[in-house]
Design a protein around this motif. Structure first.
Motif, PDB file in Angstrom:
ATOM      1  N   TYR A 426      -7.094 -24.585  11.918  1.00 35.56           N
ATOM      2  CA  TYR A 426      -7.838 -25.468  12.727  1.00 35.56           C
ATOM      3  C   TYR A 426      -6.891 -26.441  13.771  1.00 35.56           C
ATOM      4  CZ  TYR A 426     -11.898 -27.722  15.099  1.00 35.56           C
ATOM      5  OH  TYR A 426     -12.634 -28.004  15.929  1.00 35.56           O
ATOM      6  N   LYS A 429      -5.334 -24.527  16.863  1.00 35.14           N
ATOM      7  CA  LYS A 429      -6.208 -23.785  17.218  1.00 35.14           C
ATOM      8  C   LYS A 429      -5.784 -23.237  18.536  1.00 35.14           C
ATOM      9  CE  LYS A 429     -11.338 -23.327  18.343  1.00 35.14           C
ATOM     10  NZ  LYS A 429     -12.452 -24.031  18.185  1.00 35.14           N
ATOM     11  N   LYS A 475     -12.857 -12.487   9.391  1.00 33.40           N
ATOM     12  CA  LYS A 475     -13.899 -11.267   9.413  1.00 33.40           C
ATOM     13  C   LYS A 475     -13.237 -10.133   9.974  1.00 33.40           C
ATOM     14  CE  LYS A 475     -18.074 -14.020   9.600  1.00 33.40           C
ATOM     15  NZ  LYS A 475     -19.141 -14.596  10.446  1.00 33.40           N
ATOM     16  N   ASP A 483     -11.154  -9.892  13.724  1.00 35.74           N
ATOM     17  CA  ASP A 483     -11.966 -10.697  14.491  1.00 35.74           C
ATOM     18  C   ASP A 483     -11.280 -11.995  14.523  1.00 35.74           C
ATOM     19  OD1 ASP A 483     -13.797 -12.268  16.083  1.00 35.74           O
ATOM     20  OD2 ASP A 483     -15.522 -11.904  14.667  1.00 35.74           O
ATOM     21  N   LEU A 485     -11.355 -14.914  16.082  1.00 38.16           N
ATOM     22  CA  LEU A 485     -12.087 -16.315  16.472  1.00 38.16           C
ATOM     23  C   LEU A 485     -12.754 -16.491  15.175  1.00 38.16           C
ATOM     24  CD1 LEU A 485     -13.238 -15.962  19.975  1.00 38.16           C
ATOM     25  CD2 LEU A 485     -11.232 -17.202  19.178  1.00 38.16           C
ATOM     26  N   SER A 486     -12.890 -15.799  14.070  1.00 31.75           N
ATOM     27  CA  SER A 486     -13.778 -15.973  13.015  1.00 31.75           C
ATOM     28  C   SER A 486     -13.074 -16.905  12.178  1.00 31.75           C
ATOM     29  CB  SER A 486     -14.154 -14.714  12.293  1.00 31.75           C
ATOM     30  OG  SER A 486     -12.924 -14.190  11.694  1.00 31.75           O
ATOM     31  N   CYS A 487     -11.660 -17.170  12.191  1.00 35.10           N
ATOM     32  CA  CYS A 487     -11.144 -18.083  11.385  1.00 35.10           C
ATOM     33  C   CYS A 487     -11.274 -19.656  11.615  1.00 35.10           C
ATOM     34  CB  CYS A 487      -9.734 -17.886  11.239  1.00 35.10           C
ATOM     35  SG  CYS A 487      -8.884 -18.138  12.905  1.00 35.10           S
ATOM     36  N   GLU A 489     -14.611 -20.509  12.685  1.00 32.29           N
ATOM     37  CA  GLU A 489     -16.241 -20.562  12.759  1.00 32.29           C
ATOM     38  C   GLU A 489     -16.743 -21.657  12.048  1.00 32.29           C
ATOM     39  OE1 GLU A 489     -17.897 -16.648  11.723  1.00 32.29           O
ATOM     40  OE2 GLU A 489     -17.542 -15.803  13.860  1.00 32.29           O
ATOM     41  N   ASP A 490     -16.308 -21.727  10.864  1.00 35.41           N
ATOM     42  CA  ASP A 490     -16.960 -22.611   9.795  1.00 35.41           C
ATOM     43  C   ASP A 490     -16.212 -24.048   9.635  1.00 35.41           C
ATOM     44  OD1 ASP A 490     -18.842 -20.725   9.144  1.00 35.41           O
ATOM     45  OD2 ASP A 490     -17.360 -20.084   7.670  1.00 35.41           O
ATOM     46  N   GLN A 492     -15.219 -27.708  11.960  1.00 35.46           N
ATOM     47  CA  GLN A 492     -15.585 -28.716  13.237  1.00 35.46           C
ATOM     48  C   GLN A 492     -15.052 -30.153  12.963  1.00 35.46           C
ATOM     49  OE1 GLN A 492     -19.885 -28.501  13.543  1.00 35.46           O
ATOM     50  NE2 GLN A 492     -20.159 -30.186  12.059  1.00 35.46           N
TER      51      GLN A 492
END
Length: 590
Positions: A426, A429, A475, A483, A485-487, A489-490, A492
């Motif tokens: 992140y 990113k 994912k 996928d 961008l899924s790394c 997702e969870d 913030q």
């Protein structure tokens, strides 16, 4: 069991790679300190920290000053008088087991006496096993008091009949660094011929700023903290840099290089060599030959404190850590042969079993902090050497639970490692998404596993088994592609601040630790507050030095986004907390 072993190994790789990446970040931050001193000395923001000789009071006056510090009757901790005796060391051990803190008067007196003793020690200590049965050699402790107490419980307290050598890195990372050095220094004064200490790369004030020891001292000793830290700088600078047992076993904290010269090292004025990593550690061999004698002395000591062994022959810069060298079996053999030695013992690297042999058994790594990365991540160990010089290894592990099975150990450590790794993703990113999109020419949101692994490694440089880790971090689509961008997702940022651009938010998070260190340096009175102007100056310098394209308007937006105190100052701990990355799933569970 095979799957568990694979998980254990990649978990270990994650922890170690992130640790070494942090050391590289520390070198960059140290370079920034030098940049500030060279170009902005008029700001006087950090010179008071980087100059260990800014107190010109003579030693006698300092001691008299310490003795005048009042110890109130209400103080229930250990009380010391000098010269120390076994009664005092027992009192310290008992008090620290009861979570007591030694009064600052006694801390300052102890450090003063330790410095006075160490000043007369040679750079290289020579020990003999002929007068005692065995010498116990311990590796890194890193502020883990429970490990030190367990060693003393299993192996006995230091005494004339039970000598010890502690091989550096007593402080940082753990929460009980102060207690550890107090105990070690106290035993050093009580048993000066049978308690020995080598310097590690963390016995350095710049390293202490990043890895926790400075913060620990200031929290435990608010009034006299700065004075204690300044005295510690002197004490650390006088620690011996190597030990030789029976003229056959060389013990150093990190390792050696093809430039290591024990005769030169024995003659260096070690306390004058500043080890803060603001120089180029990785000068190539040809350039090293042209260095000044002062810089060569610096490099010689850095090699001892920072280097790591490797299986391939030769000696190359240790680019993974950013300091010291990687030395091969041929380098080891040449040095052992040159000085008629049999064995090299070093520490510096956490090992899962607490120790490791390499270079055909000629190099031993010993590491004494168990659970270094996470509960259950590794054992600690120590070595006992007798007159036969055959090393005997003793392992242990501090644990708070009665049953700690292999599955639970791997699962707990793996979860912590993956969490740290995802936060690392992140923090980079923007760069990662750019690298992913370069591989995704049709803008599908998916790329092959091979492209994903190459892109991640090109940005993070962690040298990890990304293909193996793929299923834990991202994912997969129906076609088996990633996928990418899924790394993210969870994850913030803790608090959304509208005035701050996403790019700046990410930058703040990535350099959050560095900024915390700088803010703590600027905060001379340790109030937890800095002025708005100091904040603006610091961030402008920091962004300029790192070549981050952030203009004055963005910095002002950032300043406006902060809740000021009535006097216009900033609580920087509260500010930094706003840029903490949280895991959405963890929040839902909580």
């Amino acid at each position: 069991m095979a799957r568990l072993e694979i998980r254990r190994r990649y978990t270990w790789s994650i922890f170690q790679s992130i640790e070494y990446a942090g050391e590289q970040d520390q070198l960059q931050l140290s370079s920034f300190f030098t940049f500030m001193l060279d170009n902005f000395t008029h700001l006087n923001l950090i010179s008071h920290v980087l100059d260990p000789n800014n107190d010109f009071m003579n030693e006698e006056a300092k001691l008299a000053k310490y003795e005048k510090i009042e110890v109130p009757d209400s103080y229930a901790g250990p009380r010391l008088s000098f010269p120390l005796t076994v009664v005092h060391t027992n009192a310290l051990l008992s008090g620290f087991k009861q979570q007591q803190t030694l009064h600052p008067r006694y801390v300052l007196q102890l450090l003063h006496e330790t410095k006075k003793f160490l000043k007369h020690m040679p750079n290289i200590i020579h020990l003999s096993t002929t007068y005692t049965r065995q010498i116990t050699v311990c590796g890194d402790l890193h502020g883990k008091l429970d490990d030190l107490l367990l060693i003393f419980y299993k192996n006995g307290l230091p005494s004339d009949e039970n000598p010890y050598l502690f091989n550096g890195d007593f402080v940082d990372r753990g929460k009980k660094s102060m207690e550890i050095i107090i105990i070690l220094f106290a035993f050093l004064l009580v048993y000066p011929n049978n308690m020995h200490l080598n310097r590690g790369n963390h016995e350095d004030y710049i390293m202490n700023l990043r890895y926790g020891f400075t913060k620990e001292v200031m929290q435990k000793y608010k009034t006299h903290g700065r004075e204690i830290l300044q005295l510690l700088q002197d004490v650390f600078s006088f620690l011996p840099i190597a030990t030789i047992i029976d003229n056959k076993v060389l013990i150093v904290h990190g390792g050696i290089s093809d430039f290591t010269d024990l005769d030169v090292l024995a003659s260096i004025e070690r306390h004058k060599v500043k080890l803060s990593p603001t120089h180029n550690y990785n000068s190539p061999g040809k350039q090293r030959a042209e260095e000044t004698s002062c810089h060569l002395s610096f490099l010689q000591i850095v090699d001892l404190l920072w280097s790591d062994p490797k299986n391939q022959n030769g000696c190359i810069p240790n680019s993974f850590r950013g300091g010291g060298c990687y030395f091969g079996p041929d380098v080891t053999l040449r040095l052992l042969k040159k000085y008629n030695l049999q064995l090299l013992i070093r520490s510096h690297e956490c090992k899962q079993d607490g120790y490791e042999l390499c270079h055909d058994g000629k190099v031993i790594t010993i590491f004494s902090a168990s659970n270094y990365y996470e509960e259950g991540s590794n054992r600690g160990a120590y070595i006992k050497l007798g007159p036969d010089l055959v090393p005997r290894f003793f392992q242990y592990q501090v644990t708070k639970v009665s049953c700690f099975c292999f599955l639970h150990s791997v699962t707990a450590a793996e979860g912590s490692a993956l969490k740290s790794l995802r936060e690392k993703l992140y923090a980079h990113k923007t760069d990662l998404i750019a690298a992913f999109k370069d591989c995704d020419k049709n803008n599908t949101g998916r790329i092959s596993t091979s492209d994903w692994a190459s892109a991640v490694e090109s940005v993070l440089h962690l040298d990890l088994p990304w293909r193996t880790l793929r299923s834990r971090l991202v994912k997969l689509g129906p076609d088996g592609n990633v996928d990418y961008l899924s790394c993210f997702e969870d994850l913030q940022i803790e608090r959304s601040i509208k005035e701050v651009t996403p790019c700046l938010m990410e930058t703040l998070y990535r350099y959050r630790t560095d900024l915390e260190i700088i803010f703590n340096i600027i905060d001379k009175d340790h109030s937890g507050l800095i002025s708005i102007e100091e904040f603006r100056q610091t961030w402008k310098l920091f962004s300029s030095h790192l070549h981050i394209p952030i203009d004055d308007e963005a910095i002002d937006d950032l300043a406006r986004s902060i809740d000021y105190n009535k006097d216009g100052s900033i609580d920087f701990n509260e500010f930094l907390e706003a840029f903490r990355v949280v895991h959405k799933l963890d929040s839902k569970e909580n």
